[in-house]
Enzyme design. Structure first.
Site, mmCIF file in Angstrom:
data_model
loop_
_atom_site.group_PDB
_atom_site.id
_atom_site.type_symbol
_atom_site.label_atom_id
_atom_site.label_comp_id
_atom_site.label_asym_id
_atom_site.label_seq_id
_atom_site.Cartn_x
_atom_site.Cartn_y
_atom_site.Cartn_z
ATOM 1 N N TYR A 1 10.556 12.522 -13.555
ATOM 2 C CA TYR A 1 11.735 11.645 -13.554
ATOM 3 C C TYR A 1 12.190 11.364 -12.128
ATOM 4 C CZ TYR A 1 12.352 12.735 -18.572
ATOM 5 O OH TYR A 1 12.199 12.892 -19.919
ATOM 6 N N HIS B 1 0.842 -1.195 0.000
ATOM 7 C CA HIS B 1 0.000 0.000 0.000
ATOM 8 C C HIS B 1 0.877 1.246 0.000
ATOM 9 C CE1 HIS B 1 -2.464 3.039 2.332
ATOM 10 N NE2 HIS B 1 -3.120 2.883 1.199
ATOM 11 N N ASP C 1 -4.904 3.739 -4.725
ATOM 12 C CA ASP C 1 -4.964 4.189 -3.336
ATOM 13 C C ASP C 1 -6.104 5.182 -3.133
ATOM 14 O OD1 ASP C 1 -4.387 4.991 -0.723
ATOM 15 O OD2 ASP C 1 -2.230 5.089 -1.090
#
Length: 158
Positions: free
Chosen positions: A118, A22, A69
């Site tokens: 990035y 999670h 989530d």
């Protein structure tokens, strides 16, 4: 071949997605993204590949097994177009449709500036490279939980 699993998901990708916990993040990126060098810095430390798929198809496959989530404001993120942060290219609109379908609700992408993307990707659990040739087919997804039927409902995002 396994039943009820998207055939695009290979053993390495399935293992990585299952190993994530999670709050861990997975990056799905296009063919132009510096996937190999970025993936070396991730938790997994190696690049995963879905070469035959475009971004939307890869998003569909991954989100067929990965819950997003519900405890964060932005469980789905996209790389911003350089100099045009409000522009949403077709490749991102296609991926947005897959996210919404997988979740059964609207989960709008948050945007991340290219260099910040990035940096975030290097901290992800893993990077999955696709064969997407269009630019900006790059996304970050935060893994959620699958609760037992008698568990309390997840709280709303902060």
């Amino acid at each position: 071949m396994l039943k009820n699993l998207d055939p695009l998901l290979n053993a390495d990708v399935l293992h990585a997605l299952s190993s994530m916990g999670h709050g861990d993040e997975v990056v799905i990126c296009d063919a132009n993204f510096p996937a190999d060098s970025v993936a070396r810095a991730t938790v997994l430390g190696k690049l995963l590949r879905l070469d035959g798929a475009d971004s939307a198809r890869a998003v569909r496959a991954v989100l067929s097994v990965l819950p997003l989530d519900t405890y964060v404001d932005a469980p789905a993120m996209r790389m911003e177009v350089v100099g045009e942060p409000g522009t949403i290219p077709i490749v991102q609109r296609e991926a947005q449709a897959e996210v919404n379908t997988a979740e059964g609700r609207d989960v709008p992408f948050a945007s991340i500036e290219r260099h910040a993307f990035y940096a975030r990707a290097r901290k992800a659990y893993c990077v999955i490279a696709t064969g997407e040739l269009r630019g900006y087919g790059c996304f970050v997804f935060t893994k959620g939980v699958i609760l037992a039927p008698d568990s309390p409902a997840p709280a709303s995002p902060r």
